[in-house]
Every structure is written in structure tokens, then in C-alpha cells.
Design an enzyme around this catalytic site. Sequence first.
Site, PDB file in Angstrom:
ATOM      1  N   GLY A 104       2.807   1.971   5.140  1.00  0.00           N
ATOM      2  CA  GLY A 104       3.998   1.152   5.404  1.00  0.00           C
ATOM      3  C   GLY A 104       4.791   1.650   6.600  1.00  0.00           C
ATOM      4  O   GLY A 104       5.309   0.856   7.387  1.00  0.00           O
TER       5      GLY A 104
ATOM      6  N   GLY B  21       0.830  -1.203   0.000  1.00  0.00           N
ATOM      7  CA  GLY B  21       0.000   0.000   0.000  1.00  0.00           C
ATOM      8  C   GLY B  21       0.857   1.242   0.000  1.00  0.00           C
ATOM      9  O   GLY B  21       2.014   1.208  -0.425  1.00  0.00           O
ATOM     10  N   SER B  22       0.292   2.324   0.512  1.00  0.00           N
ATOM     11  CA  SER B  22       0.991   3.611   0.472  1.00  0.00           C
ATOM     12  C   SER B  22       2.168   3.619   1.450  1.00  0.00           C
ATOM     13  O   SER B  22       2.210   2.837   2.408  1.00  0.00           O
ATOM     14  CB  SER B  22       0.009   4.707   0.857  1.00  0.00           C
ATOM     15  OG  SER B  22      -0.510   4.429   2.146  1.00  0.00           O
TER      16      SER B  22
ATOM     17  N   CYS C 142       1.610   0.625  -8.805  1.00  0.00           N
ATOM     18  CA  CYS C 142       2.789   1.072  -8.054  1.00  0.00           C
ATOM     19  C   CYS C 142       3.943   1.307  -9.013  1.00  0.00           C
ATOM     20  O   CYS C 142       4.830   2.112  -8.744  1.00  0.00           O
ATOM     21  CB  CYS C 142       3.150   0.043  -6.995  1.00  0.00           C
ATOM     22  SG  CYS C 142       3.263  -1.618  -7.629  1.00  0.00           S
TER      23      CYS C 142
ATOM     24  N   GLU D 294       5.731  -3.441   0.649  1.00  0.00           N
ATOM     25  CA  GLU D 294       5.677  -3.133  -0.798  1.00  0.00           C
ATOM     26  C   GLU D 294       4.881  -1.842  -0.934  1.00  0.00           C
ATOM     27  O   GLU D 294       3.651  -1.863  -0.959  1.00  0.00           O
ATOM     28  CB  GLU D 294       4.976  -4.266  -1.557  1.00  0.00           C
ATOM     29  CG  GLU D 294       5.679  -5.606  -1.476  1.00  0.00           C
ATOM     30  CD  GLU D 294       6.887  -5.713  -2.397  1.00  0.00           C
ATOM     31  OE1 GLU D 294       7.131  -4.786  -3.186  1.00  0.00           O
ATOM     32  OE2 GLU D 294       7.595  -6.735  -2.300  1.00  0.00           O
TER      33      GLU D 294
HETATM   34  P1  NAD Z   1      -3.442   2.262   1.367  1.00  0.00           P
HETATM   35  O1  NAD Z   1      -2.130   2.447   2.049  1.00  0.00           O
HETATM   36  O2  NAD Z   1      -4.481   3.289   1.556  1.00  0.00           O
HETATM   37  O3  NAD Z   1      -4.117   0.877   1.864  1.00  0.00           O
HETATM   38  C1  NAD Z   1      -3.481  -0.361   1.651  1.00  0.00           C
HETATM   39  C2  NAD Z   1      -3.971  -1.364   2.682  1.00  0.00           C
HETATM   40  O4  NAD Z   1      -3.471  -1.005   3.971  1.00  0.00           O
HETATM   41  C3  NAD Z   1      -5.487  -1.430   2.832  1.00  0.00           C
HETATM   42  O5  NAD Z   1      -5.864  -2.770   3.007  1.00  0.00           O
HETATM   43  C4  NAD Z   1      -5.746  -0.617   4.097  1.00  0.00           C
HETATM   44  O6  NAD Z   1      -6.921  -0.978   4.773  1.00  0.00           O
HETATM   45  C5  NAD Z   1      -4.519  -0.938   4.920  1.00  0.00           C
HETATM   46  N1  NAD Z   1      -4.114   0.077   5.900  1.00  0.00           N
HETATM   47  C6  NAD Z   1      -4.179   1.415   5.762  1.00  0.00           C
HETATM   48  N2  NAD Z   1      -3.628   2.014   6.839  1.00  0.00           N
HETATM   49  C7  NAD Z   1      -3.207   1.022   7.676  1.00  0.00           C
HETATM   50  C8  NAD Z   1      -2.549   1.008   8.946  1.00  0.00           C
HETATM   51  N3  NAD Z   1      -2.231   2.125   9.577  1.00  0.00           N
HETATM   52  N4  NAD Z   1      -2.262  -0.201   9.495  1.00  0.00           N
HETATM   53  C9  NAD Z   1      -2.561  -1.345   8.852  1.00  0.00           C
HETATM   54  N5  NAD Z   1      -3.196  -1.386   7.654  1.00  0.00           N
HETATM   55  C10 NAD Z   1      -3.507  -0.216   7.063  1.00  0.00           C
HETATM   56  O7  NAD Z   1      -3.120   2.021  -0.176  1.00  0.00           O
HETATM   57  P2  NAD Z   1      -4.123   1.913  -1.421  1.00  0.00           P
HETATM   58  O8  NAD Z   1      -4.671   3.264  -1.727  1.00  0.00           O
HETATM   59  O9  NAD Z   1      -5.046   0.773  -1.248  1.00  0.00           O
HETATM   60  O10 NAD Z   1      -3.098   1.480  -2.590  1.00  0.00           O
HETATM   61  C11 NAD Z   1      -2.308   2.369  -3.315  1.00  0.00           C
HETATM   62  C12 NAD Z   1      -0.883   2.388  -2.803  1.00  0.00           C
HETATM   63  O11 NAD Z   1      -0.336   1.073  -2.782  1.00  0.00           O
HETATM   64  C13 NAD Z   1       0.049   3.187  -3.707  1.00  0.00           C
HETATM   65  O12 NAD Z   1       0.913   3.945  -2.898  1.00  0.00           O
HETATM   66  C14 NAD Z   1       0.818   2.115  -4.460  1.00  0.00           C
HETATM   67  O13 NAD Z   1       2.063   2.530  -4.956  1.00  0.00           O
HETATM   68  C15 NAD Z   1       0.949   1.061  -3.411  1.00  0.00           C
HETATM   69  N6  NAD Z   1       1.202  -0.255  -3.997  1.00  0.00           N
HETATM   70  C16 NAD Z   1       2.469  -0.759  -3.917  1.00  0.00           C
HETATM   71  C17 NAD Z   1       2.766  -1.984  -4.505  1.00  0.00           C
HETATM   72  C18 NAD Z   1       4.154  -2.542  -4.453  1.00  0.00           C
HETATM   73  O14 NAD Z   1       4.301  -3.726  -4.703  1.00  0.00           O
HETATM   74  N7  NAD Z   1       5.177  -1.762  -4.141  1.00  0.00           N
HETATM   75  C19 NAD Z   1       1.755  -2.704  -5.146  1.00  0.00           C
HETATM   76  C20 NAD Z   1       0.462  -2.176  -5.199  1.00  0.00           C
HETATM   77  C21 NAD Z   1       0.207  -0.946  -4.611  1.00  0.00           C
END
Ligand code: NAD
Length: 509
Positions: A245, A240-241, A296, A262
Amino acid sequence: MIQDILQQLHIGNVNRGVSTGINWLDAKGAVIDASSPVDGQHIATVKTASREDYDTVIATAQAAFREWRLWPAPRRGEVVRQIGEALRQNKEALGKLVSYEMGKSLQEGYGEVQEMIDICDFAVGLSRQLHGLTMHSERPGHRMYEQWHPLGITGIISAFNFPVAVWSWNAMLAWICGDVCVWKPSEKTPLSAIACQHIVQDVLKANKVPEGVCCLVTGGRDTGEWIAADTRVPLVSATGSTRMGKAVGSVVGARLGRSLLELGGNNAIIITADADLNMSLIGCVFGAVGTAGQRCTSTRRLIIHESVYETFTKKLAKAYQQLRIGNPLDEHNHVGPLIDKDAVNLYLDSIEKVKAQGGSFLVEGGVLSGDAYSSGCYVKPCIAAVENAYPIVQHETFAPILYVMKYSRIEEAIAMQNNVPQGLSSAIMTLNLREAELFLSQAGSDCGIANVNIGTSGAEIGGAFGGEKETGGGRESGSDAWRAYMRRQTNTINYSTHLPLAQGIKFDL
Ligand code: NAD
């Protein structure tokens, strides 16, 4: 059409979103309304996990691990092989659901399921190759070697943009390694996750896989936070973001657990004076507008040699005029919607920031309106001429905004490419061997992925996937990424009649 697919994938109007693999729990958490960015329609509701449901799932997974870790790895691989077969049978339906729920093009929806099938095949082979090294002991009559054991529960937190593939990259490897999985999918795409659970369920039952090996806990950020803080979960794989992370990494780190992160990218392609411009054009346009800029690995920055800047940006602008934006289930369209209106607002906000910080648009953005765009989530891919140092350029905006900038020396281009907080994917377009090798050398790209004459977007499952710096440092999928799901044990065996100590230490009694 969507109704048929939902039926085939066992998605009803109201869905239970918590499962231990074999059984579904009558979940007591909040209800999520799942809707589609394609047409704004409500699709179905999902009952998510309460804290009590979550604890039930974790206890079931812990019990399952005690049995699953004893299954021979090739037998676990056989289960994964059958999961791959089940995915093949459901590829069309699941690909369509992914496309409808997330908004990516139908081809990319199918591609995502194909990635799942590929990782199953990869994991099946790997289930017969989990290996350690042997070392020569300094002591006579001794043998030293290392072996790899499973860790326990792998918690998987995934993002909306790859609603199903990221889970499979983790789960298929974790399973053949002997771990059990608890998956918390994105709250923006829970139905695709529930569909996967249904697809896998029959295979689990047919193979008498212990209940708790393949668990699903739908929910929002809270559920992710429970996983991060839970000492019963030795490994947390979070996609995720960077914001997420940093939160997950610090919570898992504080309890000395392991995390596999990731996170966001800010990926650049360097277009050199010796680039094949026609080939570059395809890589750049697909990288920037594919998945509406919500990968990503999406191409966010083009660093273009001054001698080809004018020619190449003109070609780009022309190609952008030909893009067809619309319903991603219609295979004629190139660009679908953003995930939701919040994402549209972030896109608009970034455009304002580009202007305020001194950028100018070569291709203007904007939100599309009219019947075909009734969800309000369709935006125009745009191109802005900027400086790399602008704060907005340093930031990942998850939308189709492409930044272009000029360079004169290759060293300068590489420095610009590296001069962002993220380090996921990078590429150089060149027919010049010296420039290509410099880009790949230790003085070159600082990213986890560095390509020559291929764009930044997308990756094959055979390589280790992931990035450096604020991208989190994790590696998933191919190569030796499996090691992240196991613990290493060093074993020394004495088959002599003495007990010599290491480093020649004497201890006479
Ligand atoms: P996001 O960070 O908003 O959410 C991702 C996941 O994390 C969701 O399931 C969410 O519920 C959970 N989450 C959010 N805050 C949390 C916390 N504090 N503790 C635990 N879990 C939490 O991301 P998004 O908007 O769903 O996805 C887009 C982002 O993901 C972009 O930044 C993209 O670059 C990244 N991404 C990275 C990869 C990679 O492999 N590097 C792959 C896909 C997406």
C-alpha cells in the site's frame, strides 16, 4: 472432485489469464504455475499479461468507458443483477475452487461467494439511488446542486486471502457508477479470478456490454506497478500488505491519481471484567484461527482484564486443544493450511521473535507433518503471553498466532488497543454500558471498525469496510463507499435576467 469443478468453471490445464470481458487474449507474459496449499498439487498453468497485452487491455477499457458511462445506471444495475444470478448458480463450484486454491475452509469459500452475491444485490439497489445534494444559492434566480459522474478505469489489485470477494466489492459498485474495471488478482490465486471472468462472460455477451468493461490482467507485482503508475487509470483500489500500500499509494499520489487502500490490520479484542466469557470465547477463537489467521480482520491481540485473565486464558487453551487442523474441504476441520511455505517461514520466524523479545507460549505452535499435511503448509494455531510494545506484536504476522496481554483500567486497555500502527478492526466484550460507550466514543477505538460483543473478524457488506492509519484509510462495499468510484461536480444554473457575481462582487462594463 476437483477435476469436475475445474471443468464446470472452464479451467483447463493451460489457461489464458488476460481478458477484455468478452474475449481472451493470447497472453505473452510469464507463466504462473498454480498449486494448492491443501495437498501441494499442481492445479494448472496461467499465461499472464505482457506489457503489450496490458496496454491492449487498457486501450480497450478506455474505449468501453466512453460507451458504458452513457448507459443509464439502472440498466447497468440490471447487468449486475444477472451477474448475481450467475454467481448463485456457480456458488458451490466457485466456493470449492476458492477453498482448494487458497486453503480456506469450504464454509468460508461458500461464504466468500455469498458475499459476492450480496454485493450484487446491494449494487442493484444502489443503481437507482446514486444521488447528490442541492444547496440554496446566495444569488436570486439561481439553482445550485451537485451530481456524481463516473471516473473511468478502476484498477483493482487484490490479495490472495479473499481471491474473489474483494474484486466484487469494487467491481459491482464501480460498474453501476459507470466505471470500467481492470482486475489484477493475486498471483497466488489466479484460477479463482479466471473462473469469475468465465462466469461473468456470458452475462456480458447476453447484454451486449461493451468489450472492455470487465477486464482481467493476471500477473505479479510488475503488473500491479503498471496499474499504479498508469495515468489512464484514475482510481487504483489496492488490497494487500501495508508494504504494498505504501508503494502503490506513493506512486498513485505522485501522479495525483486516486487510491483506495485496504491494507494490513492488527486487530484486538478487549475482554473486560464484565464480559460474557463463553460468548467471548467463540469470537476470539474464530477470529484468531479462522482462515488460519489469514484475514485482514483476524484477531491478533487479546487485551484481557486482570480479574478474568487466568480463567479466560485457560478456557482459550482448552478450546485450542480441540481444534481440528486438516484439509479445509473436509467440513469437520476448523483450520486449513497457510497459503505457501513462505508464509510458514514467516510464522516460524515470528514465533522465534516472540521468544527472543520476552514472550512465553501458553499454547505452542509448530509445523505439522505426515500424509494429511503433505503440502507442508499446515501449522498449529498458538497463543503467546506478551507485552503490547514488543516489536513483533506491533507487526501483522499473517498466521494463527494470538497474543494475550493484561490490563487493569479500561482507559489503559483502549490505549493498548490503539497503540499499534494499524487501525482496521477492534472489539470489546462487555455487558457494561459505560465501558462499551467509552470504547465507541471519540476517546475510544481509533479503528475503521469497532464492535461490541462481536469479534473483529468478518463484516457485513452493508457497512463501509476499511481502516485507518497503516490500514490505508480506504472504504469499500456498503454505506456511501460508492462515492469513491465517482467524481463530484457542482453545478450552478442562473435562470434570472442578470449576472450577479458571488460574494457581492461588482464588475460593471
Ligand atoms: P501483498 O501485498 O503481498 O499482495 C497484494 C497484491 O498486491 C498482489 O496482487 C500483488 O501482486 C500486488 N503487489 C505487491 N506489491 C506491489 C507493488 N509494489 N505495486 C503494485 N502491486 C503490488 O498481500 P497478500 O500477501 O496477497 O495479502 C495479505 C495482506 O493483505 C495482509 O496484509 C492483509 O491484512 C491484507 N488484506 C487487507 C484487506 C483489507 O481490506 N484491509 C483485505 C484482505 C487482505
